[in-house]
Design a protein around this motif. Structure first.
Motif, PDB file in Angstrom:
ATOM      1  N   GLU A  68      26.029 -34.464 -48.017  1.00 15.46           N
ATOM      2  CA  GLU A  68      25.573 -35.341 -49.279  1.00 15.46           C
ATOM      3  C   GLU A  68      26.123 -34.642 -50.419  1.00 15.46           C
ATOM      4  N   TYR A  69      26.651 -33.481 -50.780  1.00 11.70           N
ATOM      5  CA  TYR A  69      26.736 -32.959 -51.914  1.00 11.70           C
ATOM      6  C   TYR A  69      28.285 -32.884 -52.097  1.00 11.70           C
ATOM      7  N   ALA A  70      29.081 -33.583 -51.604  1.00 11.69           N
ATOM      8  CA  ALA A  70      30.453 -33.745 -51.455  1.00 11.69           C
ATOM      9  C   ALA A  70      31.009 -34.705 -52.396  1.00 11.69           C
ATOM     10  N   ALA A  71      30.544 -35.033 -53.571  1.00 18.57           N
ATOM     11  CA  ALA A  71      30.735 -36.128 -54.511  1.00 18.57           C
ATOM     12  C   ALA A  71      31.933 -35.991 -55.111  1.00 18.57           C
ATOM     13  N   MET A  72      32.455 -34.716 -55.460  1.00 20.78           N
ATOM     14  CA  MET A  72      33.724 -34.429 -56.518  1.00 20.78           C
ATOM     15  C   MET A  72      34.842 -33.852 -55.882  1.00 20.78           C
ATOM     16  N   PRO A  73      35.795 -34.337 -55.322  1.00 19.98           N
ATOM     17  CA  PRO A  73      36.513 -35.759 -55.924  1.00 19.98           C
ATOM     18  C   PRO A  73      36.096 -36.654 -54.995  1.00 19.98           C
ATOM     19  N   SER A  74      36.099 -38.196 -55.660  1.00 25.47           N
ATOM     20  CA  SER A  74      35.918 -39.269 -54.549  1.00 25.47           C
ATOM     21  C   SER A  74      37.336 -39.328 -53.690  1.00 25.47           C
ATOM     22  N   LEU A  75      37.116 -39.119 -52.539  1.00 25.80           N
ATOM     23  CA  LEU A  75      38.345 -39.168 -51.719  1.00 25.80           C
ATOM     24  C   LEU A  75      38.224 -40.814 -51.263  1.00 25.80           C
ATOM     25  N   HIS A  76      36.966 -41.462 -51.360  1.00 21.47           N
ATOM     26  CA  HIS A  76      36.948 -42.888 -50.946  1.00 21.47           C
ATOM     27  C   HIS A  76      37.878 -43.447 -52.001  1.00 21.47           C
ATOM     28  N   VAL A  77      37.655 -43.146 -53.251  1.00 19.55           N
ATOM     29  CA  VAL A  77      38.780 -43.596 -54.293  1.00 19.55           C
ATOM     30  C   VAL A  77      40.183 -43.229 -54.166  1.00 19.55           C
ATOM     31  N   GLY A  78      40.370 -41.998 -53.754  1.00 17.66           N
ATOM     32  CA  GLY A  78      41.739 -41.266 -53.546  1.00 17.66           C
ATOM     33  C   GLY A  78      42.324 -42.068 -52.483  1.00 17.66           C
ATOM     34  N   TRP A  79      41.838 -42.094 -51.355  1.00 11.25           N
ATOM     35  CA  TRP A  79      42.496 -43.007 -50.157  1.00 11.25           C
ATOM     36  C   TRP A  79      42.774 -44.217 -50.409  1.00 11.25           C
ATOM     37  N   ASN A 136      26.961 -43.530 -55.208  1.00 13.90           N
ATOM     38  CA  ASN A 136      27.411 -42.696 -54.340  1.00 13.90           C
ATOM     39  C   ASN A 136      28.285 -41.702 -55.297  1.00 13.90           C
ATOM     40  N   HIS A 137      28.852 -42.102 -56.212  1.00 10.07           N
ATOM     41  CA  HIS A 137      29.975 -41.471 -56.996  1.00 10.07           C
ATOM     42  C   HIS A 137      29.630 -41.666 -58.538  1.00 10.07           C
ATOM     43  N   TYR A 138      29.973 -40.769 -59.356  1.00  8.06           N
ATOM     44  CA  TYR A 138      30.280 -40.898 -60.628  1.00  8.06           C
ATOM     45  C   TYR A 138      31.760 -41.565 -61.248  1.00  8.06           C
ATOM     46  N   LEU A 139      31.791 -42.192 -62.223  1.00 10.45           N
ATOM     47  CA  LEU A 139      33.187 -42.342 -62.641  1.00 10.45           C
ATOM     48  C   LEU A 139      34.111 -41.179 -62.718  1.00 10.45           C
ATOM     49  N   MET A 140      33.721 -40.118 -63.347  1.00  7.53           N
ATOM     50  CA  MET A 140      34.554 -38.985 -63.242  1.00  7.53           C
ATOM     51  C   MET A 140      34.925 -38.605 -61.771  1.00  7.53           C
ATOM     52  N   ASP A 141      34.166 -38.753 -60.827  1.00 11.03           N
ATOM     53  CA  ASP A 141      34.584 -38.636 -59.369  1.00 11.03           C
ATOM     54  C   ASP A 141      35.564 -39.458 -59.040  1.00 11.03           C
TER      55      ASP A 141
END
Length: 335
Positions: free
Chosen positions: A174-185, A222-227
């Motif tokens: 649960e501590y793998a927020a950076m980077p967001s691969l949800h957004v990347g994929w 689940n993520h920040y804007l920076m993520d």
């Protein structure tokens, strides 16, 4: 010359791709992705501190829409429940579906697109390892974020541990927020749809899907804007490295094939040679003997082979400065 004239035919190119090598490759990278998220947990205190630092930086720069998005999903179930379903499923369904679509419909572009996705995923794993980050929902309650996955958990299969199914929360990091691969994929999927889709609806979906995903990952806390920004940057670096990585793989394969290829001897059969005479064998890659040397061997010492550079005599060449009768008669008439 048009692009279609120079590009290989799709059917011929697809014949160079093998599903029994593609599936294990993708499976290995996905296993690394899941395994790294599980094994590289990092220190919880450091992860929470990193998350708080990111949120503080966003507040200083007035780039912190996460809290407003989160309140919107928390107060309106008709938005929060679909967002939770999208976060828990689309990431694992849409991306493989587009890979299959590229394989079937755009095989000439599949290999570069697949390499881009895999390289970017490996870069994301480095981020998980170096910067363990707690998502907004795991920050102390004073920050005011609500875990919508837990709030609407009765509507879906997930529990209180992000998108993991109930009872399997211990199998995720649960501590793998950076980077967001949800957004990347999702960005990768959107570019594939927009670039290779033939219909306007498909291209419009290519624009909406990554934007919707960015809203979902922040609204569900689940993520920040920076993520999300880091996920976009990760895909950018992966895009730059995809073609060099392919060239490196191709050169390595050529070297391996060249070393493993057997050296076949080359047999040179001389024209007019006797059937009892053995042929001349030259090792592969060596220089064959010159033609007049082979002819000399075939003569068997019966006579000297004239040199191809021998000059003709005066009897043969009327322009030569020799002492033939024809030459003297011609000069007497001219004088």
């Amino acid at each position: 010359m048009t692009i279609t004239a120079t590009a290989p035919r799709a059917a011929a190119y697809r014949g160079k791709l093998r599903w029994w090598t593609e599936l294990p490759l993708i499976a290995v990278v996905y296993a690394l992705y899941s395994g790294a998220r599980l094994l590289v947990r990092g220190d919880v205190d450091d992860a929470v501190e990193h998350g708080a630092d990111i949120l503080h930086f966003e507040q200083l720069t007035h780039l912190d829409p996460e809290r407003w998005f989160n309140q919107l999903l928390t107060h309106h179930a008709f938005l929060g429940v679909p967002a939770d379903f999208a976060y828990a499923s689309l990431h694992y369904v849409v991306t493989p579906s587009i890979l299959v679509w590229l394989w079937l419909r755009r095989p000439t572009h599949y290999r570069v697109a697949r390499t881009w996705l895999l390289v970017s995923t490996l870069i994301g794993l480095i981020g998980f390892t170096l910067v363990p980050t707690a998502p907004p929902r795991l920050l102390p309650g004073a920050h005011g974020f609500m875990d919508t996955m837990a709030q609407y958990g009765s509507y879906g299969w997930w529990g209180t541990d992000a998108s993991a199914p109930r009872g399997l929360g211990h199998l995720t990091n649960e501590y793998a927020a950076m980077p967001s691969l949800h957004v990347g994929w999702s960005l990768w999927c959107g570019i594939m749809l927009f670039r290779y889709g033939r219909h306007r609806a498909v291209r419009a979906l290519g624009i909406l899907y990554p934007l919707t995903t960015a809203f979902v990952v922040m609204g569900t806390a689940n993520h920040y804007l920076m993520d999300a920004a880091a996920g976009v940057a990760t895909m950018g670096v992966g895009f730059l490295l995809a073609r060099p990585a392919l060239r490196l793989v191709d050169r390595t394969q050529l070297k391996v094939r060249g070393r493993s290829a057997p050296q076949q001897p080359v047999t040179i059969a001389s024209a007019g040679a006797s059937s009892a005479q053995p042929p001349v064998t030259v090792p592969s890659g060596g220089a064959p003997a010159r033609a007049h040397d082979l002819t000399a061997r075939e003569a068997g010492g019966a006579g000297k082979v004239p040199s191809p550079r021998a000059r003709p005599t005066g009897h043969d060449d009327p322009d030569a400065g020799g002492t033939s009768e024809v030459g003297r008669g011609e000069r007497s008439r001219m004088s």
